[in-house]
Write a protein that holds these residues in place. Sequence first.
Motif, short mmCIF file in Angstrom:
data_model
loop_
_atom_site.label_atom_id
_atom_site.label_comp_id
_atom_site.label_asym_id
_atom_site.label_seq_id
_atom_site.Cartn_x
_atom_site.Cartn_y
_atom_site.Cartn_z
N VAL A 182 10.13 -10.52 7.19
CA VAL A 182 10.04 -10.12 5.69
C VAL A 182 11.52 -10.37 5.07
O VAL A 182 12.22 -9.61 5.57
N SER A 183 11.49 -10.56 3.98
CA SER A 183 12.52 -10.55 2.80
C SER A 183 12.27 -9.90 1.67
O SER A 183 10.95 -10.40 1.10
N GLU A 184 13.16 -9.25 0.99
CA GLU A 184 12.80 -8.40 -0.26
C GLU A 184 13.95 -8.72 -1.34
O GLU A 184 14.96 -8.88 -0.68
N TRP A 185 13.63 -8.98 -2.42
CA TRP A 185 14.70 -8.78 -3.51
C TRP A 185 14.46 -8.11 -4.72
O TRP A 185 13.11 -7.67 -4.88
N ASP A 186 15.24 -7.56 -5.36
CA ASP A 186 15.18 -6.73 -6.55
C ASP A 186 16.35 -6.87 -7.48
O ASP A 186 17.49 -6.43 -6.95
N TYR A 187 16.15 -7.39 -8.48
CA TYR A 187 17.07 -7.24 -9.76
C TYR A 187 16.57 -6.97 -10.87
O TYR A 187 15.31 -6.98 -11.29
N GLU A 188 17.27 -6.28 -11.75
CA GLU A 188 16.81 -5.36 -12.99
C GLU A 188 18.09 -5.44 -13.97
O GLU A 188 19.52 -5.72 -13.63
N ILE A 223 -0.85 -18.38 11.45
CA ILE A 223 0.17 -18.23 10.34
C ILE A 223 -0.35 -17.29 9.33
O ILE A 223 -1.41 -17.78 8.73
N ASP A 224 0.45 -16.30 8.73
CA ASP A 224 0.22 -15.70 7.35
C ASP A 224 1.30 -15.78 6.67
O ASP A 224 2.17 -15.14 6.92
N MET A 225 1.38 -16.51 5.51
CA MET A 225 2.62 -16.21 4.68
C MET A 225 2.23 -16.38 3.29
O MET A 225 1.56 -16.98 2.82
N TYR A 226 3.20 -15.68 2.67
CA TYR A 226 3.03 -15.47 1.15
C TYR A 226 4.15 -15.08 0.57
O TYR A 226 5.29 -14.45 1.18
N THR A 227 4.21 -15.28 -0.88
CA THR A 227 5.35 -14.59 -1.69
C THR A 227 4.93 -13.94 -2.85
O THR A 227 3.78 -14.57 -3.52
#
Length: 590
Positions: free
Chosen positions: A580-586, A512-516
Amino acid sequence: MLMTIAVAAATGLCLSAQTRTVSGTVVYAGDKEPLIGASVIPEGAHASGVATNIDGKFTLTVPDGITKLNVSYVGMITAQVDITDSPMFIELKNADNQLDEVVVTAFGMKRDRKGLGYAVQDLKAEDLNTAGTTSLSSALQGKLSGVDIRPSSGAPGASSNITIRGVRSFSGNNAPLYVVDGMPIASTPDFVNTANSIVTGSNVSDRSIDINPDDIESINVLKGQAAAALYGIRASNGVIVITTKRGSADSSRPVITISTDLSAERISRKFKHQDVYSQGVGGRYNPGASTTWGPKISELPNDPTYGGNTDNAYTRQYGKHEGMYYNPKRAMAGLDGWTTPETFDNVGDFFKTGFTENANFSISQKKKNVNYSFGLSNSYQKGIIPSTGLTRWGARGLVDWQINNQWKTGFSANYSNTTIKSAPVANSGITNVVYGAPAEYDLKGIPSHVPGDPTTQICYRSTSFNNPYWWADNNEYGQRTQRMFGNAYVEYRPAINWGDNYDLVIREQIGIDMYTSHYNDTYELGSGSGGYPQGHVENRGVTRNIFNNLVTANFTALFGANQDWNLGLMVGNEVNQDNVSEWDYEGDQL
């Protein structure tokens, strides 16, 4: 008679100066891949040779009497070849003193170097540049032939572009595949820098920054297409195979190792900055201009608009100030606007002394049928640009257990927590403001904002660009990643009773290879660069989980009276799932 001698001498010079052009290509004999940087030197010539280019090609001019070339490359046998009129094709072979070595190849399999049909280069732990560095790419710098390592900058956590044997794609990814203890892991940046994104914001680190160079026991670089065939298209740019440290010798007691290294960095060389002429245009002083085409600094007191020796609005209001000149930016900052001409080292004042510290603790032992290694590490780096730096904490564990002659099992686990504070780039940058500062402007000594109003910047030029000291105090580009990767395996070697020359190994490995990763860009109210004068905050991130299951059956056999023939067969199945999940808020005006 004198004329005859002169003509003869001239003729002799003409004959001795006759040359010819030689060209060709140098490749590795094993896989016919071009060798980058191979040395090609004429035999017996006083002239220097050349190095092959990215395609393994060379062109050089040799005297007419030279008939041979010496061609050499690191780790390979030097070849002496006859010069031909047509383009030459030169093949180099592995050096004899390396043919009996065992190297780690695809899926962690060990092979004799002499039995490989492709180029492999390996490094041991002692070969790496671990002192004074926090990144794997820096540890590899200058250690691998045919591997081009280009860091984006010298800043803490800066990404690096690593290409093996040249660029294979103009627009795609040219990074090699990283394999740690048999497990392919993610190594590319979470957000790819495109042509538009690299002109604002900050650099995004590649994920190889999570690997501690001090944890590495050996590195094998698989360079050819055949070397990476088992990993498929993801390894088309080559493979960097990493084996982490483990207990290496039988010992009745655990071996405890504690190490630390400290280093300091300074800018090695500053460019020559003119310190004769002041800020302005057309020979006139202008404290808001972006150019230094004003009068000589020594003549500023005589400037018709700001000089203290002349009749102008400022001297009429404040009186004559002989030998001084008036700078409105100083007055805005709450200082006396009148000052005497002098020069300042703005570059030397802004860039600090960087500092790097690496500390490592490990305990390992190999006793009978058990081999283990555990470790803790910390890396701290303070950049030469104020407010930039890197902090990384790490832990790892590895166990190999030979249960009996047929069964073996073990695991490898790595954890890292990396925090990076980086500097802006290109249009959002601050170094351009530092280097462009007029010699007579005290960038460090003049406050960066109006007293009592930290949102109103003061700089020698338009504040559409940030004052670098104001940026260091207010804005931030942060990266924070928590990561865990590793694998567990079980290995079965059945007794096939065909003799010692035959071996069958069945292995299953689950990894496994998991990161945030979290990225935050903060532009304080009053920011210039980036177009956010009302303030801006952007938070984005990535969570990635990679699952890998590999089952292989590897059969080897030796034939012949002297076991000169080697047969190797491998079959297997690999499942690789990448989520893969990505998020972006500004937000603005915060």
